[in-house]
Design a protein around this motif. Structure first.
Motif, PDB file in Angstrom:
ATOM      1  N   VAL A  12       0.842  -1.197   0.000  1.00 30.75           N
ATOM      2  CA  VAL A  12       0.000   0.000   0.000  1.00 30.75           C
ATOM      3  C   VAL A  12       0.877   1.247   0.000  1.00 30.75           C
ATOM      4  O   VAL A  12       2.040   1.200   0.400  1.00 30.75           O
ATOM      5  N   SER A  13       0.296   2.366  -0.418  1.00 27.99           N
ATOM      6  CA  SER A  13       1.057   3.616  -0.461  1.00 27.99           C
ATOM      7  C   SER A  13       0.809   4.503   0.746  1.00 27.99           C
ATOM      8  O   SER A  13       1.620   5.369   1.052  1.00 27.99           O
ATOM      9  N   ASP A  14      -0.313   4.305   1.442  1.00 25.31           N
ATOM     10  CA  ASP A  14      -0.674   5.150   2.580  1.00 25.31           C
ATOM     11  C   ASP A  14      -1.224   4.232   3.686  1.00 25.31           C
ATOM     12  O   ASP A  14      -2.360   3.761   3.598  1.00 25.31           O
ATOM     13  N   THR A  15      -0.423   4.010   4.696  1.00 15.68           N
ATOM     14  CA  THR A  15      -0.778   3.058   5.746  1.00 15.68           C
ATOM     15  C   THR A  15      -2.045   3.460   6.492  1.00 15.68           C
ATOM     16  O   THR A  15      -2.937   2.636   6.708  1.00 15.68           O
ATOM     17  N   ASP A  16      -2.154   4.719   6.882  1.00 13.69           N
ATOM     18  CA  ASP A  16      -3.329   5.149   7.640  1.00 13.69           C
ATOM     19  C   ASP A  16      -4.602   5.054   6.799  1.00 13.69           C
ATOM     20  O   ASP A  16      -5.651   4.629   7.301  1.00 13.69           O
ATOM     21  N   ARG A  17      -4.537   5.437   5.536  1.00 16.98           N
ATOM     22  CA  ARG A  17      -5.697   5.303   4.644  1.00 16.98           C
ATOM     23  C   ARG A  17      -6.094   3.833   4.511  1.00 16.98           C
ATOM     24  O   ARG A  17      -7.278   3.488   4.512  1.00 16.98           O
ATOM     25  N   SER A  18      -5.109   2.948   4.430  1.00 16.43           N
ATOM     26  CA  SER A  18      -5.391   1.516   4.302  1.00 16.43           C
ATOM     27  C   SER A  18      -5.997   0.950   5.577  1.00 16.43           C
ATOM     28  O   SER A  18      -6.901   0.114   5.511  1.00 16.43           O
ATOM     29  N   ILE A  19      -5.525   1.397   6.748  1.00 17.44           N
ATOM     30  CA  ILE A  19      -6.139   0.957   8.000  1.00 17.44           C
ATOM     31  C   ILE A  19      -7.614   1.343   8.000  1.00 17.44           C
ATOM     32  O   ILE A  19      -8.484   0.522   8.318  1.00 17.44           O
ATOM     33  N   ALA A  20      -7.919   2.580   7.636  1.00 16.60           N
ATOM     34  CA  ALA A  20      -9.316   3.037   7.611  1.00 16.60           C
ATOM     35  C   ALA A  20     -10.139   2.208   6.627  1.00 16.60           C
ATOM     36  O   ALA A  20     -11.257   1.781   6.957  1.00 16.60           O
ATOM     37  N   PHE A  21      -9.606   1.948   5.447  1.00 17.64           N
ATOM     38  CA  PHE A  21     -10.340   1.166   4.455  1.00 17.64           C
ATOM     39  C   PHE A  21     -10.629  -0.240   4.955  1.00 17.64           C
ATOM     40  O   PHE A  21     -11.767  -0.706   4.924  1.00 17.64           O
ATOM     41  N   TYR A  22      -9.598  -0.927   5.412  1.00 12.58           N
ATOM     42  CA  TYR A  22      -9.771  -2.333   5.800  1.00 12.58           C
ATOM     43  C   TYR A  22     -10.584  -2.493   7.086  1.00 12.58           C
ATOM     44  O   TYR A  22     -11.331  -3.468   7.216  1.00 12.58           O
ATOM     45  N   THR A  23     -10.473  -1.558   8.025  1.00 10.77           N
ATOM     46  CA  THR A  23     -11.230  -1.711   9.269  1.00 10.77           C
ATOM     47  C   THR A  23     -12.622  -1.096   9.178  1.00 10.77           C
ATOM     48  O   THR A  23     -13.600  -1.724   9.578  1.00 10.77           O
ATOM     49  N   GLU A  24     -12.730   0.118   8.662  1.00  6.97           N
ATOM     50  CA  GLU A  24     -14.023   0.806   8.651  1.00  6.97           C
ATOM     51  C   GLU A  24     -14.913   0.374   7.488  1.00  6.97           C
ATOM     52  O   GLU A  24     -16.101   0.131   7.679  1.00  6.97           O
ATOM     53  N   THR A  25     -14.346   0.281   6.292  1.00  7.66           N
ATOM     54  CA  THR A  25     -15.154  -0.085   5.137  1.00  7.66           C
ATOM     55  C   THR A  25     -15.410  -1.585   5.079  1.00  7.66           C
ATOM     56  O   THR A  25     -16.545  -2.021   4.911  1.00  7.66           O
ATOM     57  N   LEU A  26     -14.360  -2.385   5.243  1.00 11.48           N
ATOM     58  CA  LEU A  26     -14.519  -3.834   5.129  1.00 11.48           C
ATOM     59  C   LEU A  26     -14.848  -4.511   6.458  1.00 11.48           C
ATOM     60  O   LEU A  26     -15.336  -5.636   6.467  1.00 11.48           O
ATOM     61  N   GLY A  27     -14.556  -3.873   7.574  1.00  8.01           N
ATOM     62  CA  GLY A  27     -14.867  -4.473   8.871  1.00  8.01           C
ATOM     63  C   GLY A  27     -13.834  -5.459   9.374  1.00  8.01           C
ATOM     64  O   GLY A  27     -14.122  -6.270  10.265  1.00  8.01           O
ATOM     65  N   PHE A  28     -12.598  -5.404   8.845  1.00  5.89           N
ATOM     66  CA  PHE A  28     -11.535  -6.260   9.347  1.00  5.89           C
ATOM     67  C   PHE A  28     -11.144  -5.790  10.751  1.00  5.89           C
ATOM     68  O   PHE A  28     -11.273  -4.612  11.092  1.00  5.89           O
ATOM     69  N   GLU A  29     -10.616  -6.706  11.541  1.00  4.33           N
ATOM     70  CA  GLU A  29     -10.151  -6.400  12.892  1.00  4.33           C
ATOM     71  C   GLU A  29      -8.692  -5.944  12.834  1.00  4.33           C
ATOM     72  O   GLU A  29      -7.852  -6.589  12.201  1.00  4.33           O
ATOM     73  N   LEU A  30      -8.387  -4.828  13.506  1.00  4.69           N
ATOM     74  CA  LEU A  30      -7.004  -4.358  13.604  1.00  4.69           C
ATOM     75  C   LEU A  30      -6.307  -5.154  14.701  1.00  4.69           C
ATOM     76  O   LEU A  30      -6.642  -5.033  15.881  1.00  4.69           O
ATOM     77  N   ASP A  31      -5.368  -6.000  14.313  1.00  7.00           N
ATOM     78  CA  ASP A  31      -4.654  -6.861  15.259  1.00  7.00           C
ATOM     79  C   ASP A  31      -3.397  -6.197  15.804  1.00  7.00           C
ATOM     80  O   ASP A  31      -3.111  -6.291  16.994  1.00  7.00           O
ATOM     81  N   HIS A  32      -2.632  -5.577  14.910  1.00  5.41           N
ATOM     82  CA  HIS A  32      -1.356  -4.966  15.305  1.00  5.41           C
ATOM     83  C   HIS A  32      -1.117  -3.715  14.476  1.00  5.41           C
ATOM     84  O   HIS A  32      -1.434  -3.682  13.286  1.00  5.41           O
ATOM     85  N   ASP A  33      -0.525  -2.732  15.100  1.00  3.29           N
ATOM     86  CA  ASP A  33      -0.008  -1.535  14.428  1.00  3.29           C
ATOM     87  C   ASP A  33       1.206  -1.117  15.232  1.00  3.29           C
ATOM     88  O   ASP A  33       1.089  -0.439  16.242  1.00  3.29           O
ATOM     89  N   ILE A  34       2.367  -1.599  14.802  1.00  3.74           N
ATOM     90  CA  ILE A  34       3.590  -1.377  15.575  1.00  3.74           C
ATOM     91  C   ILE A  34       4.681  -0.774  14.709  1.00  3.74           C
ATOM     92  O   ILE A  34       4.708  -0.968  13.488  1.00  3.74           O
ATOM     93  N   SER A  35       5.571  -0.045  15.339  1.00  2.00           N
ATOM     94  CA  SER A  35       6.748   0.534  14.684  1.00  2.00           C
ATOM     95  C   SER A  35       7.967   0.183  15.526  1.00  2.00           C
ATOM     96  O   SER A  35       8.392   0.966  16.382  1.00  2.00           O
ATOM     97  N   PRO A  36       8.532  -1.015  15.306  1.00  4.75           N
ATOM     98  CA  PRO A  36       9.645  -1.454  16.153  1.00  4.75           C
ATOM     99  C   PRO A  36      10.939  -0.660  15.961  1.00  4.75           C
ATOM    100  O   PRO A  36      11.755  -0.597  16.874  1.00  4.75           O
ATOM    101  N   THR A  37      11.117  -0.059  14.764  1.00  3.74           N
ATOM    102  CA  THR A  37      12.300   0.760  14.492  1.00  3.74           C
ATOM    103  C   THR A  37      11.903   1.897  13.556  1.00  3.74           C
ATOM    104  O   THR A  37      10.835   1.856  12.931  1.00  3.74           O
TER     105      THR A  37
END
Length: 126
Positions: A12-37
């Motif tokens: 994907v080109s825009d992580t935040d836009r993709s989170i919104a699409f997959y969780t809000e539009t499609l109803g997927f569950e957000l399992d992880h959103d981490i930035s280890p480095t």
């Protein structure tokens, strides 16, 4: 020997836009959103009822956004799922019923994420 497919990377080109699409539009569950480095962000979302998740983010998926094509989401009632997703604003095709003599009907409806990665809803009838 046993194999379990549990994560499919999606570019994907825009992580935040993709989170919104997959969780809000499609109803997927957000399992992880981490930035280890610095420069690395890993997001994992899972379709309801699925044992397999998708992952996207920054710094770890090396293919071009929109290059994943025709991933299938299997549903038991394609017409109601399609209607619900359309109500949420998803541009989705009409249901296409395919059949062959002596075979169960297979139905599809198609859509894309904001980057053009393509998906198919699939229902296999009796």
């Amino acid at each position: 020997m046993e194999f379990k497919l549990e994560l499919v990377p999606i570019p994907v080109s825009d992580t935040d836009r993709s989170i919104a699409f997959y969780t809000e539009t499609l109803g997927f569950e957000l399992d992880h959103d981490i930035s280890p480095t610095d420069g690395l962000r890993i997001v994992q979302v899972t379709p309801p009822g699925s044992a397999c998740s998708i992952g996207f983010g920054e710094g770890w998926v090396g293919t071009a956004p929109g290059s994943i094509q025709n991933l299938h989401l299997v549903v038991s009632d394609i017409h109601s799922v399609r209607e619900e997703l359309a109500k949420r604003g998803l541009e989705i095709s009409e249901v296409d019923d395919m059949s062959a003599p002596g075979k169960p009907t297979v139905s599809y409806a198609y859509f894309q994420d904001p980057d053009g990665n393509s998906w198919a809803l699939q229902e296999i009838g009796d």
